[in-house]
Design an enzyme around this catalytic site. Structure first.
Site, PDB file in Angstrom:
ATOM      1  N   SER A 142      50.850  44.626  34.864  1.00 28.93           N
ATOM      2  CA  SER A 142      49.901  45.436  34.077  1.00 28.93           C
ATOM      3  C   SER A 142      50.582  46.683  33.534  1.00 28.93           C
ATOM      4  CB  SER A 142      48.701  45.834  34.944  1.00 28.93           C
ATOM      5  OG  SER A 142      47.882  44.714  35.163  1.00 28.93           O
ATOM      6  N   GLU A 143      51.491  47.228  34.335  1.00 26.49           N
ATOM      7  CA  GLU A 143      52.186  48.446  33.906  1.00 26.49           C
ATOM      8  C   GLU A 143      53.064  48.157  32.683  1.00 26.49           C
ATOM      9  OE1 GLU A 143      51.902  47.343  36.994  1.00 26.49           O
ATOM     10  OE2 GLU A 143      50.625  48.910  37.848  1.00 26.49           O
ATOM     11  N   ALA A 150      66.002  41.043  39.311  1.00 22.85           N
ATOM     12  CA  ALA A 150      65.673  41.281  37.896  1.00 22.85           C
ATOM     13  C   ALA A 150      64.273  40.743  37.608  1.00 22.85           C
ATOM     14  CB  ALA A 150      66.700  40.612  36.985  1.00 22.85           C
ATOM     15  N   GLY A 151      63.281  41.617  37.734  1.00 24.83           N
ATOM     16  CA  GLY A 151      61.893  41.244  37.455  1.00 24.83           C
ATOM     17  C   GLY A 151      61.471  41.824  36.119  1.00 24.83           C
ATOM     18  N   SER A 152      60.753  42.960  36.186  1.00 29.06           N
ATOM     19  CA  SER A 152      60.362  43.629  34.942  1.00 29.06           C
ATOM     20  C   SER A 152      61.585  44.000  34.110  1.00 29.06           C
ATOM     21  CB  SER A 152      59.552  44.893  35.247  1.00 29.06           C
ATOM     22  OG  SER A 152      58.318  44.548  35.846  1.00 29.06           O
ATOM     23  N   THR A 178      63.142  35.278  35.778  1.00 34.43           N
ATOM     24  CA  THR A 178      63.118  36.224  36.896  1.00 34.43           C
ATOM     25  C   THR A 178      64.200  35.898  37.939  1.00 34.43           C
ATOM     26  OG1 THR A 178      60.764  36.530  36.585  1.00 34.43           O
ATOM     27  CG2 THR A 178      61.652  37.197  38.710  1.00 34.43           C
ATOM     28  N   GLU A 217      54.358  37.291  34.574  1.00 39.01           N
ATOM     29  CA  GLU A 217      54.592  37.343  33.122  1.00 39.01           C
ATOM     30  C   GLU A 217      54.384  38.745  32.547  1.00 39.01           C
ATOM     31  OE1 GLU A 217      53.471  34.180  30.520  1.00 39.01           O
ATOM     32  OE2 GLU A 217      53.169  32.831  32.198  1.00 39.01           O
ATOM     33  N   GLY A 260      29.029  38.725  50.558  1.00 42.78           N
ATOM     34  CA  GLY A 260      29.029  39.310  51.896  1.00 42.78           C
ATOM     35  C   GLY A 260      30.036  38.611  52.796  1.00 42.78           C
ATOM     36  N   ARG A 304      20.653  33.321  48.057  1.00 42.47           N
ATOM     37  CA  ARG A 304      20.713  34.106  49.295  1.00 42.47           C
ATOM     38  C   ARG A 304      19.492  35.020  49.399  1.00 42.47           C
ATOM     39  NH1 ARG A 304      22.616  34.752  54.460  1.00 42.47           N
ATOM     40  NH2 ARG A 304      23.170  36.930  54.882  1.00 42.47           N
TER      41      ARG A 304
END
Lengths: 247, 381
Positions: free
Chosen positions: B368-369, B130-132, B126, B365, B341, B270
């Site tokens: 999700s897309e 420049a990622g994906s 990376t 890494e 809570g 709880r």
């Protein structure tokens, strides 16, 4: 030097304990099994002695059906050299002790190590019975253990103090709390090498049942907590005296 | 069909769980608060034999299957994502490319050291721009007089800058063929002139893992530091990510398992309106949903491991497992916070850390897309 270490195959300490068949049998469904914690401490100490240079061959043994081999494999992964499984469901302490004593007679072991008690039935009898079958010394509930030359040095808690014991070989020792600081976690190499370590399977010597389980009773559910106002000391003392009966 | 783990897998699972509970859990909160990488825990993971688990013994590995490694990552992530990240990144991204693409000399030189826990290795892919789109890489390597000269930088590199970060495999543009960039993977050792490793701070998550920026300023390494063939860099990097997907999936699964266990425990303790909140259907149904997601994720991930261990094609299932495990880590952690809570928002409760730690999983890494893109391509091709 050769050690024979008994490995209990006991329910995980977080297991929910239930009984079946009119409360005469332990319900083993959904139970995860572990190496008995006292045996684990005992084995750890012997492995530490071995790591420190003691020439010691460690054979682990149990009395159990095929499913108990996973527990023996854990002991092998921790570092034990080989294993013996007596192919029988353990009936009671007398039966187990007889089988372990028989294994001892088959090879030139120098001593037997057990846990001070199993954490399932908690009988605490096996070490003494093995010693009786073999006609050798037994030292129970040991909290420190060392071997120097032809002597084992042991220490155990007694009322009001400690007892230091020295013993020649052979003997039976049962490990209690303190035998090792904490159980050894096997490493991945140990786990992989345990694949190829030998587990010898022997058939049991059948002996007449000495005991039979009539019934198990689970303890009564723990009563709800009672809250007493901070300024009501009299009531607190009364309850501790009359209900809890601790003062 | 058999869903039982083998005795050996169960032993590995219990062993790593014991290690995580005994060694990692007592330190996790403090290391997170300080944003501190632990060399000591890394060494202990090495002593346990977790690094190079799947390598042959001749390189210092344990010759295990992939499922064993994935179970180890899962069990660490159940307690602390940072340590799981150190393990997963080093095994999949650090060791992986050298083992799968290195020549004998490179393997013999690097792998034994990388199995000990005394040395970690990074994966320099990376970049700031420049990622994906990893082909957008601008780091450039020029071969001249038997040396590669590298210029450029990498960002968000796990295991890149701690005192045991001993180097990186770096993707660089090594030429231009018919208007297309040629990528190569090059090994750069710590201490090489022109190679600078700078730790990154201020992370929301995985605060006890080592994240770095790597800079290359006329950094010269011998020609033989090329990993695989010239022009094979992109393939090396992308196939490494294929393998890495399983371990990121394991991180999601482990985190979700840990969050579920915390929620179950808290809901039984709880009390509101005079009863444990677990007795209220609103809570019980939420827990049922969480447990179902965890079980589904485990089945999907373990199946992907089984495919890889069987030598079968596993790319689609690995992407599915990475995608699903990461996404359910988010929803299960969120549900667990809801069950806690107000306390779930406090640092005193581990679920607060889990809620932050899960957020990387849908990004790192391969987002999700990107996973959906991979899955869809495999289905539609």
């Amino acid at each position: 030097m050769k050690a024979l270490v008994c490995i209990g195959h006991v329910p995980d300490t977080t297991s929910k304990i239930k009984f079946v068949n009119n409360n005469t049998e332990f319900d083993t469904s959904d139970i995860q099994y572990i190496v008995g914690p006292y045996e684990e401490l005992g084995l750890t100490r012997l492995l530490d002695l071995k790591t420190a240079g003691l020439d010691l061959h460690i054979t682990v043994a149990n009395v159990g059906v095929q499913e108990t081999e996973a527990t023996l494999r854990k002991a092998l992964a921790m570092g034990a050299d080989d294993a013996v499984r007596v192919n029988a469901a353990p009936k009671d302490a007398l039966f187990v002790s007889k089988q372990i004593a028989n294994i001892f007679k088959q090879a030139d072991y120098d001593f037997v190590l057990t846990g001070k008690e199993s954490i399932d039935y908690n009988s605490g009898e096996v070490d003494g019975m093995i010693a009786e079958f073999l006609g050798i010394t037994s030292v129970s509930g040991v909290s420190k253990f060392d071997i120097a030359g032809n002597t084992a040095q042991m220490e155990r808690e007694i009322d009001g103090g400690k007892e230091i014991i020295s013993s020649g070989f052979p003997f039976v020792v049962s490990a209690g709390k303190g035998f090792a600081i904490e159980p050894r976690i096997p490493n991945m190499r140990g786990i992989m090498s345990a694949r190829t370590k030998k587990i010898t399977i022997v058939e049991p010597e059948n002996i007449e049942d000495a005991t039979s389980t009539v019934k198990f009773h689970t303890p009564p559910p723990r009563p709800a907590c009672k809250k007493i106002a901070p300024d009501n000391v009299e009531e607190l003392v009364r309850l501790l005296h009359e209900e809890a009966k601790v003062i | 069909m058999n869903f039982d783990l083998s005795d050996e897998h169960i032993l590995i699972k219990n062993t790593v769980r014991d290690f995580a509970e005994r060694e990692v859990k007592p330190l996790a909160k403090q290391l997170d608060e300080r944003g501190q990488f632990s060399v000591d825990l890394t060494r202990k993971m090495g002593e346990l034999g977790l690094f190079g688990l799947y390598l042959p013994e001749k390189y210092g590995g344990q010759n295990s299957d992939v499922l064993s490694y994935i179970i180890a990552v899962e069990e660490l992530a159940r307690v602390d994502s940072s340590q799981a990240a150190t393990l997963a990144a080093h095994n999949s991204l650090g060791i992986g490319p050298i083992y799968y693409y290195g020549n004998d000399k490179q393997k013999e030189h690097y792998l034994p050291m990388l199995c000990t826990g005394d040395a970690l290795w990074a994966f320099g892919l990376t970049e700031p721009d420049a990622g994906s789109d990893s082909r957008g890489s601008k780091t450039f390597a020029r071969l001249e007089n038997g040396e590669w000269t590298i210029n450029g930088s990498k960002i968000f590199i796990t295991n890149g800058a701690s005192s045991v970060a001993m180097g990186a495999t770096v993707q660089a543009v090594s030429g231009n063929i018919e208007g297309k960039k040629e990528f190569s993977a090059i090994i750069v050792d710590r201490g090489t002139a022109g190679f600078t490793q700078i730790p990154m701070h201020g992370k929301m998550m995985w605060r006890a893992s080592d994240t770095a920026e790597l800079y290359f300023d006329d950094c010269r390494v011998p020609e033989e530091n090329l990993l695989g063939q010239r022009g094979q860099g992109s393939k090396i990097m992308l196939s490494t990510l294929d393998n890495g997907r399983l371990s990121i999936g394991a991180m999601g699964l482990g985190l979700a398992q840990g969050a579920l266990e915390m929620a179950v425990k808290y809901s039984k303790e709880r009390k509101q309106f005079g009863k444990p909140i677990s007795t209220f259907q609103a809570i019980a149904f939420r827990i049922a949903d969480m447990a179902t997601k965890v079980e589904t994720a485990r089945n999907l991930l373990y199946k992907a491991c089984w495919l890889k261990d069987s030598g079968r094609v596993f790319g689609k299932e690995a992407a599915m497992a990475k995608y699903y495990c990461s996404e359910i880590a988010k929803s299960v952690a969120d549900d667990a916070v809801q069950i806690h809570g107000g306390y779930g928002l406090m640092k005193d409760y581990d679920i607060e850390r889990f809620y932050r730690d899960q957020r990387l999983l849908q990004i790192g890494e391969g987002t999700s897309e990107i996973q959906k893109l991979v899955i869809a391509r495999k289905i539609l091709e």
